[in-house]
Write a protein that holds these residues in place. Structure first.
Motif, PDB file in Angstrom:
ATOM      1  N   PHE A 171       0.874  -1.163   0.000  1.00  0.00           N
ATOM      2  CA  PHE A 171       0.000   0.000   0.000  1.00  0.00           C
ATOM      3  C   PHE A 171       0.918   1.221   0.000  1.00  0.00           C
ATOM      4  O   PHE A 171       1.513   1.543   1.033  1.00  0.00           O
ATOM      5  CB  PHE A 171      -0.910   0.010   1.221  1.00  0.00           C
ATOM      6  N   GLY A 172       1.040   1.873  -1.147  1.00  0.00           N
ATOM      7  CA  GLY A 172       1.997   2.971  -1.252  1.00  0.00           C
ATOM      8  C   GLY A 172       3.391   2.474  -0.929  1.00  0.00           C
ATOM      9  O   GLY A 172       3.860   1.483  -1.512  1.00  0.00           O
ATOM     10  N   ASP A 173       4.072   3.127   0.030  1.00  0.00           N
ATOM     11  CA  ASP A 173       5.421   2.697   0.385  1.00  0.00           C
ATOM     12  C   ASP A 173       5.462   1.798   1.618  1.00  0.00           C
ATOM     13  O   ASP A 173       6.513   1.569   2.196  1.00  0.00           O
ATOM     14  CB  ASP A 173       6.337   3.918   0.586  1.00  0.00           C
ATOM     15  N   ARG A 174       4.296   1.247   1.996  1.00  0.00           N
ATOM     16  CA  ARG A 174       4.223   0.348   3.153  1.00  0.00           C
ATOM     17  C   ARG A 174       3.885  -1.054   2.662  1.00  0.00           C
ATOM     18  O   ARG A 174       2.906  -1.248   1.935  1.00  0.00           O
ATOM     19  CB  ARG A 174       3.158   0.831   4.147  1.00  0.00           C
ATOM     20  N   GLU A 175       4.674  -2.030   3.079  1.00  0.00           N
ATOM     21  CA  GLU A 175       4.450  -3.418   2.660  1.00  0.00           C
ATOM     22  C   GLU A 175       4.084  -4.261   3.883  1.00  0.00           C
ATOM     23  O   GLU A 175       4.790  -4.248   4.896  1.00  0.00           O
ATOM     24  CB  GLU A 175       5.680  -4.000   1.978  1.00  0.00           C
ATOM     25  N   PHE A 176       2.993  -5.001   3.754  1.00  0.00           N
ATOM     26  CA  PHE A 176       2.480  -5.825   4.836  1.00  0.00           C
ATOM     27  C   PHE A 176       2.387  -7.278   4.389  1.00  0.00           C
ATOM     28  O   PHE A 176       2.114  -7.571   3.222  1.00  0.00           O
ATOM     29  CB  PHE A 176       1.084  -5.368   5.259  1.00  0.00           C
ATOM     30  N   LEU A 191      -2.557  -8.203   9.795  1.00  0.00           N
ATOM     31  CA  LEU A 191      -1.549  -7.514   8.999  1.00  0.00           C
ATOM     32  C   LEU A 191      -0.270  -7.360   9.809  1.00  0.00           C
ATOM     33  O   LEU A 191      -0.305  -6.884  10.957  1.00  0.00           O
ATOM     34  CB  LEU A 191      -2.058  -6.128   8.570  1.00  0.00           C
ATOM     35  N   TYR A 192       0.852  -7.730   9.191  1.00  0.00           N
ATOM     36  CA  TYR A 192       2.155  -7.607   9.833  1.00  0.00           C
ATOM     37  C   TYR A 192       3.087  -6.848   8.910  1.00  0.00           C
ATOM     38  O   TYR A 192       3.236  -7.193   7.737  1.00  0.00           O
ATOM     39  CB  TYR A 192       2.733  -8.987  10.146  1.00  0.00           C
ATOM     40  N   GLU A 193       3.702  -5.793   9.441  1.00  0.00           N
ATOM     41  CA  GLU A 193       4.661  -4.997   8.678  1.00  0.00           C
ATOM     42  C   GLU A 193       6.061  -5.298   9.208  1.00  0.00           C
ATOM     43  O   GLU A 193       6.466  -4.775  10.257  1.00  0.00           O
ATOM     44  CB  GLU A 193       4.342  -3.511   8.809  1.00  0.00           C
ATOM     45  N   PRO A 194       6.830  -6.133   8.513  1.00  0.00           N
ATOM     46  CA  PRO A 194       8.137  -6.535   9.036  1.00  0.00           C
ATOM     47  C   PRO A 194       9.083  -5.365   9.266  1.00  0.00           C
ATOM     48  O   PRO A 194       9.841  -5.363  10.248  1.00  0.00           O
ATOM     49  CB  PRO A 194       8.671  -7.484   7.952  1.00  0.00           C
ATOM     50  N   ARG A 196       8.647  -2.462  10.343  1.00  0.00           N
ATOM     51  CA  ARG A 196       8.397  -1.739  11.596  1.00  0.00           C
ATOM     52  C   ARG A 196       8.019  -2.666  12.746  1.00  0.00           C
ATOM     53  O   ARG A 196       7.727  -2.183  13.841  1.00  0.00           O
ATOM     54  CB  ARG A 196       7.290  -0.706  11.382  1.00  0.00           C
ATOM     55  N   GLU A 197       7.997  -3.950  12.475  1.00  0.00           N
ATOM     56  CA  GLU A 197       7.581  -4.942  13.478  1.00  0.00           C
ATOM     57  C   GLU A 197       6.240  -4.534  14.094  1.00  0.00           C
ATOM     58  O   GLU A 197       6.034  -4.570  15.301  1.00  0.00           O
ATOM     59  CB  GLU A 197       8.663  -5.111  14.551  1.00  0.00           C
ATOM     60  N   LEU A 198       5.331  -4.185  13.205  1.00  0.00           N
ATOM     61  CA  LEU A 198       3.991  -3.733  13.573  1.00  0.00           C
ATOM     62  C   LEU A 198       2.998  -4.840  13.264  1.00  0.00           C
ATOM     63  O   LEU A 198       2.911  -5.300  12.114  1.00  0.00           O
ATOM     64  CB  LEU A 198       3.633  -2.465  12.797  1.00  0.00           C
ATOM     65  N   LEU A 199       2.236  -5.260  14.259  1.00  0.00           N
ATOM     66  CA  LEU A 199       1.247  -6.319  14.103  1.00  0.00           C
ATOM     67  C   LEU A 199      -0.138  -5.740  14.402  1.00  0.00           C
ATOM     68  O   LEU A 199      -0.387  -5.259  15.507  1.00  0.00           O
ATOM     69  CB  LEU A 199       1.555  -7.470  15.061  1.00  0.00           C
ATOM     70  N   ILE A 200      -1.018  -5.797  13.394  1.00  0.00           N
ATOM     71  CA  ILE A 200      -2.393  -5.310  13.533  1.00  0.00           C
ATOM     72  C   ILE A 200      -3.288  -6.533  13.469  1.00  0.00           C
ATOM     73  O   ILE A 200      -3.437  -7.150  12.422  1.00  0.00           O
ATOM     74  CB  ILE A 200      -2.741  -4.301  12.421  1.00  0.00           C
ATOM     75  N   LEU A 226      -2.611 -18.079  17.856  1.00  0.00           N
ATOM     76  CA  LEU A 226      -1.787 -17.195  18.669  1.00  0.00           C
ATOM     77  C   LEU A 226      -0.357 -17.721  18.772  1.00  0.00           C
ATOM     78  O   LEU A 226       0.598 -16.936  18.824  1.00  0.00           O
ATOM     79  CB  LEU A 226      -2.406 -17.037  20.058  1.00  0.00           C
ATOM     80  N   ASP A 227      -0.184 -19.042  18.776  1.00  0.00           N
ATOM     81  CA  ASP A 227       1.163 -19.618  18.723  1.00  0.00           C
ATOM     82  C   ASP A 227       1.888 -19.170  17.457  1.00  0.00           C
ATOM     83  O   ASP A 227       3.083 -18.854  17.488  1.00  0.00           O
ATOM     84  CB  ASP A 227       1.091 -21.146  18.754  1.00  0.00           C
ATOM     85  N   GLN A 228       1.164 -19.145  16.340  1.00  0.00           N
ATOM     86  CA  GLN A 228       1.765 -18.715  15.079  1.00  0.00           C
ATOM     87  C   GLN A 228       2.179 -17.244  15.155  1.00  0.00           C
ATOM     88  O   GLN A 228       3.286 -16.874  14.734  1.00  0.00           O
ATOM     89  CB  GLN A 228       0.781 -18.925  13.926  1.00  0.00           C
ATOM     90  N   LEU A 229       1.313 -16.396  15.700  1.00  0.00           N
ATOM     91  CA  LEU A 229       1.655 -14.978  15.802  1.00  0.00           C
ATOM     92  C   LEU A 229       2.831 -14.744  16.739  1.00  0.00           C
ATOM     93  O   LEU A 229       3.605 -13.798  16.556  1.00  0.00           O
ATOM     94  CB  LEU A 229       0.432 -14.186  16.274  1.00  0.00           C
ATOM     95  N   ALA A 230       2.969 -15.595  17.735  1.00  0.00           N
ATOM     96  CA  ALA A 230       4.048 -15.431  18.706  1.00  0.00           C
ATOM     97  C   ALA A 230       5.426 -15.657  18.101  1.00  0.00           C
ATOM     98  O   ALA A 230       6.442 -15.314  18.727  1.00  0.00           O
ATOM     99  CB  ALA A 230       3.838 -16.373  19.888  1.00  0.00           C
ATOM    100  N   THR A 231       5.518 -16.211  16.909  1.00  0.00           N
ATOM    101  CA  THR A 231       6.810 -16.404  16.245  1.00  0.00           C
ATOM    102  C   THR A 231       7.313 -15.137  15.580  1.00  0.00           C
ATOM    103  O   THR A 231       8.469 -15.085  15.142  1.00  0.00           O
ATOM    104  CB  THR A 231       6.714 -17.517  15.188  1.00  0.00           C
ATOM    105  N   LEU A 232       6.483 -14.091  15.483  1.00  0.00           N
ATOM    106  CA  LEU A 232       6.852 -12.859  14.789  1.00  0.00           C
ATOM    107  C   LEU A 232       7.538 -11.883  15.740  1.00  0.00           C
ATOM    108  O   LEU A 232       7.089 -11.719  16.878  1.00  0.00           O
ATOM    109  CB  LEU A 232       5.605 -12.192  14.199  1.00  0.00           C
TER     110      LEU A 232
END
Length: 337
Positions: A171-176, A191-194, A196-200, A226-232
């Motif tokens: 999305f523009g200059d942001r990749e998720f 949505l995860y933005e590597p 910025r390590e941002l998890l929505i 949640l186990d899967q998300l915890a790996t990020l």
């Protein structure tokens, strides 16, 4: 204090003024900066009411350099209108994309305030929204519309959104990275933005608020997601409900879900009625969470019959000594995670 006027009293004008005040959109919404071009709009830790006008879930505003991405949109058109004013106060960029994380009404109906935006959903979430949206709209009309108002608080989705697939999305200059999970509603976009390590997370994660399970396929499925998300690697986590947080919210949600699973399982094995099961104390960690007792009751309505059926089936298959109670003792229901 009484206020008097020499002008004649006109009930019709007073009623019109009151209805106009009730139907006015909220003021621009309060925001919290996540970084220089990302903001959290936090919903109230409440159920739908005329006071909150459907603003009970979180919304993320992402300035991409080529337009604004919204993740979720609020629960009514009034919230969507206030959200549009909020975005305009933050940036001159137009809202170009809206990702709706799942089909629940508090996340989707504000999107109608942005007819120019490209609205996106997972295919499963769109299927479920088509199935339930008229029920949701009836609920919103009951809970949000002022008495005597003919204006519904939200409109149905007549046109399908653009369907999302898991994977990388720019999305523009942001990749998720878009993850398709299933634990909360059956079709949940995260949505995860590597960079910025941002998890929505949408409602895959609640923080300082009890998780809702109305369409959860199974507690085990949610825990596994949640186990899967915890790996990020996560610096900032935007939950579906509650304040901005970090990866600790993942473990807190798992503790609630595991405690809930054990409470339901052991209560069913002990032959407790629903009311007897609900009479147990909440663990100290959860006792002060908003809506904790309410969500426990909803979860019992959703899940407990299946736990009772499984306990009955297990009892029927057990050896005779176990069935007639001559061996062993029943385990008391848990009071903590």
């Amino acid at each position: 204090m009484a206020i008097y006027s020499s002008k004649p009293f006109k009930p019709a004008l007073l009623l019109a003024a009151l209805l106009a005040a009730c139907s006015a959109p909220p003021a621009p919404l309060a925001v919290q900066a996540i970084d220089a071009d990302t903001w959290l709009v936090q919903g109230a830790a409440e159920e739908f009411s005329p006071d909150n006008r459907g603003h009970i879930s979180n919304i993320t505003i992402v300035n991409t350099g080529a337009g604004v991405l919204l993740v979720d949109s609020g629960g009514s058109e009034a919230v969507g209108t206030a959200l549009a004013e909020t975005v305009a106060a933050l940036t001159d960029e137009p809202v170009r994309w809206i990702v709706l994380t799942h089909h629940h009404p508090d996340h989707v109906f504000g999107a109608h305030a942005f007819p120019q935006a490209d609205t996106l959903m997972l295919a499963g979430a769109w299927r479920d929204l088509q199935r339930y949206q008229h029920h949701y709209l009836d609920t919103l009309a009951t809970r949000l519309a002022p008495e005597g108002s003919s204006q519904p608080p939200a409109q149905p989705f007549e046109q399908p959104p653009r369907l999302l697939a898991p994977g990388r999305h720019r999305f523009g200059d942001r990749e998720f990275e878009l993850l398709e999970l299933h634990g909360h509603s059956g079709a949940d976009a995260v949505l995860y933005e590597p960079a910025r390590e941002l998890l929505i997370t949408g409602d895959m994660v609640f923080w300082q608020r009890a998780p809702a399970t109305a369409h959860t396929p199974s507690l085990a499925a949610w825990i596994q997601d949640l186990d899967q998300l915890a790996t990020l690697p996560v610096r900032h986590l935007v939950p579906g409900h509650g304040p901005l947080t970090d990866a600790r919210a993942l473990a807190a949600n798992q503790r609630w879900l595991r405690w809930l699973d054990q409470l339901l399982k052991q209560s069913a094995e002990n032959g407790l009625s629903t009311n007897e099961m609900l009479d147990h104390d909440l663990p100290a960690e959860f006792a002060d969470w908003p809506l904790a007792r309410y969500e426990l009751t909803r979860s019992a309505s959703h899940f407990y019959p299946a736990y009772e059926e499984r306990a009955f089936a297990d009892s029927a298959m057990a050896p005779k000594g176990e069935k007639d109670g001559t061996e062993g003792e029943k385990t008391p229901a848990p009071t903590g995670p």
